[in-house]
Design a protein around this motif. Sequence first.
Motif, mmCIF file in Angstrom:
data_model
loop_
_atom_site.group_PDB
_atom_site.id
_atom_site.type_symbol
_atom_site.label_atom_id
_atom_site.label_comp_id
_atom_site.label_asym_id
_atom_site.label_seq_id
_atom_site.Cartn_x
_atom_site.Cartn_y
_atom_site.Cartn_z
ATOM 1 N N LEU A 1 4.273 1.435 2.653
ATOM 2 C CA LEU A 1 3.937 0.997 1.297
ATOM 3 C C LEU A 1 5.176 0.474 0.571
ATOM 4 O O LEU A 1 5.091 -0.457 -0.219
ATOM 5 N N ALA A 2 6.322 1.064 0.839
ATOM 6 C CA ALA A 2 7.557 0.591 0.203
ATOM 7 C C ALA A 2 7.883 -0.841 0.631
ATOM 8 O O ALA A 2 8.353 -1.644 -0.164
ATOM 9 N N ALA A 3 7.604 -1.160 1.884
ATOM 10 C CA ALA A 3 7.880 -2.511 2.370
ATOM 11 C C ALA A 3 6.906 -3.522 1.776
ATOM 12 O O ALA A 3 7.234 -4.704 1.649
ATOM 13 N N LEU A 4 5.714 -3.068 1.407
ATOM 14 C CA LEU A 4 4.715 -3.967 0.833
ATOM 15 C C LEU A 4 4.898 -4.168 -0.667
ATOM 16 O O LEU A 4 4.314 -5.074 -1.247
#
Length: 191
Positions: A58-61
């Motif tokens: 989720l952090a990468a998105l």
Amino acid sequence: MRPGDDARKREGHEPEEAPRNVPLGMAALTVAVAIWGGVYFALYAGDGGVNHGDQRTLAALAPPERSETVDGAGVYTARCAACHQPTGAGMAGAFPPLDGSEWVVGDPKRPIAVVLKGLQGPIEVKGASFASAMPAQPLDDGEVAAVLTHIRKSWSNQAGPVDASLVAEVRATLGERGPLGGGAELTSLFP
């Protein structure tokens, strides 16, 4: 037609379509694909683990963090140049010039208000009257400050920068009101 000739006797039977079975090769292919799909599903689905898919977290998105610096020239090109022209000269009789405009280089609260709320009504710029409408621009405080700083320092303009805190102050002062009613209202709000 001859006498005694019966046309019904000369006709053949109505054509029928013969039953056709699925070709053996097609049936075998269908069964093989179904078996492969079942095996694939059994081996690779169901646990929802991180080993499946593109493996992004989720952090990468999440969208990237905004930079503290906003490109005022880029905002101007995207939002303002179509009407006020890349040179800031405007369009005679339609859109006022920003280059050398007393409204731009004067009190910075005035152009901030125009960008935030838009302007509908007569305004005189550099001795010429304009009555076109400018829509409010959906920009955050940093973008408004950056684009106005760019405009106030470009072409022949030699005015100081605009700070995002001043934009926030003007935004709070104007509240939820609609467009400004022209140069007279702009002057009465920000003398």
